[in-house]
Write an enzyme that holds these catalytic residues in place. Structure first.
Site, mmCIF file in Angstrom:
data_model
loop_
_atom_site.group_PDB
_atom_site.id
_atom_site.type_symbol
_atom_site.label_atom_id
_atom_site.label_comp_id
_atom_site.label_asym_id
_atom_site.label_seq_id
_atom_site.Cartn_x
_atom_site.Cartn_y
_atom_site.Cartn_z
ATOM 1 C CB SER A 62 -0.927 0.019 1.203
ATOM 2 O OG SER A 62 -2.062 -0.744 0.912
ATOM 3 C CE LYS A 65 -4.129 0.974 -1.399
ATOM 4 N NZ LYS A 65 -3.829 -0.261 -0.753
ATOM 5 C CE1 TYR A 186 -4.027 -0.922 -4.906
ATOM 6 C CE2 TYR A 186 -4.452 -3.273 -5.150
ATOM 7 C CZ TYR A 186 -4.302 -2.165 -4.347
ATOM 8 O OH TYR A 186 -4.417 -2.294 -2.980
ATOM 9 C CE1 TYR A 238 -3.957 0.603 4.329
ATOM 10 C CE2 TYR A 238 -2.771 -0.481 6.095
ATOM 11 C CZ TYR A 238 -2.895 -0.156 4.771
ATOM 12 O OH TYR A 238 -1.963 -0.588 3.900
ATOM 13 C CB VAL A 256 -0.149 -6.093 3.937
ATOM 14 C CG1 VAL A 256 -1.412 -5.568 4.570
ATOM 15 C CG2 VAL A 256 -0.284 -6.201 2.435
#
Ligand code: GLN
Length: 307
Positions: A62, A65, A186, A238, A256
């Site tokens: 992530s 991102k 992605y 998150y 992760v």
């Protein structure tokens, strides 16, 4: 002072490694060794301080991102991006599909899966994976970043939840274009192989307002960097973002794969690697290392001179 505090922070972080668990919902990630912990700090005045497993490669997950959001803001533009995703913390798990169907057709923010898949769908028609990989190398000041093929294939095979998110976005006319092409890009971006040093390099560019201290080149506009850091502060961990903001008080983004990329305004970039994760999917060793470091060096964004 920096050296001693960094060492003590790393030693502190190591105590928590057995309290977490390596991610295994992407089968290939389950092979990581939970005892790894690396900390790398790069300062704007050219110092590098590091302890532990800083050369060990792992996938960005992530943290990519932040890269896709930066590229999209820079090249697709603020108006288009924020007409497709909101800027609000979701309070839900990173891969949640709930609010997308019940509360809002637009994903809550670009740093959860739904938001990132939407952002990547805006990039897919214009950018190849290789182009974004090249830009990531510059941002991270690391020429050695490659695609981790086994993690990519592992996620591609097991990524039905992300494909569901993409199709739900498509059904609501939020995602334009091909949902599978967006997912493929992605998955590739999530599978870029970095180490704690690369993350410290990227943090350093963000700390330095978008200019690479290594080359003096502006890689991102000041407005993009300000926006990205704000979203990292409010949404980067998150549904653990609120507690992290209180305890650590720095913009940060976790993945992760076990990485956390963070930065201290005008001072330093910080990269940690520890694949043992807490129940929210954030590195337990890395998070605790950052907590210690922030306290020891008074790095919290709201630490006052009068403390
Ligand atoms: N590739 C992962 C996924 O989409 C990224 C999630 C994460 O790092 N939290 O599930």
């Amino acid at each position: 002072m920096l050296e001693e505090s960094a060492k003590a922070a790393w030693e502190y972080g190591r105590q928590f490694l057995m309290d977490g668990k390596v991610a295994d919902y992407i089968p290939e990630l389950g092979k990581a060794n939970p005892v790894y912990l690396g900390l790398c700090i790069k300062t704007t005045d050219g110092k590098t301080v590091e302890y532990g497993d800083v050369e060990q490669r792992f996938t960005m997950q992530s943290i990519s991102k932040v890269v896709s959001l930066s590229v999209a803001l820079q090249h697709v533009g603020f108006d288009k991006v924020f007409s497709k995703v909101m800027m609000e913390p979701s309070g839900d798990a990173f891969n949640s599909i709930l609010k997308l169907d019940t509360a809002s057709s637009r994903p809550y923010n670009p740093l959860i899966n739904a938001g990132a898949i939407e952002v990547v769908s805006l990039l897919a028609p214009q950018f190849s994976f290789e182009q974004i990989l090249d830009f990531t190398k510059e941002l991270c000041m690391d020429d050695e970043i490659t695609l981790n093929e086994s993690v990519y294939h592992s996620e591609e095979r097991t990524g039905d939840r992300n494909r569901s998110i993409a199709y739900l976005l498509k059904s609501k006319d939020v995602l334009e274009g091909d949902p599978l092409a967006a997912c493929d890009l992605y998955f590739r971006l999530c599978s870029m192989n970095v180490n704690a040093r690369s993350l410290a390099g990227m943090g350093l560019v963000l700390a330095n307002g978008g200019v690479s201290p290594a080359t003096g080149e502006r890689l991102l506009s000041a407005q993009v960097v300000r926006t990205v850091k704000t979203l990292m502060f409010t949404c980067g961990m998150y549904d653990g973002s609120g507690e992290f903001a209180v305890e650590v008080g720095l913009p940060a983004k976790s993945g992760v794969g076990g990485g956390i990329m963070s930065c201290v305004e005008n001072q330093m970039g910080i990269g940690t690697y520890g694949p043992s994760l807490d129940e929210k999917g954030n590195s337990i060793g890395g998070g605790n290392t950052l907590k210690y470091l922030s306290r020891a060096l008074h790095l919290h964004m709201f630490d006052s001179e009068n403390d």
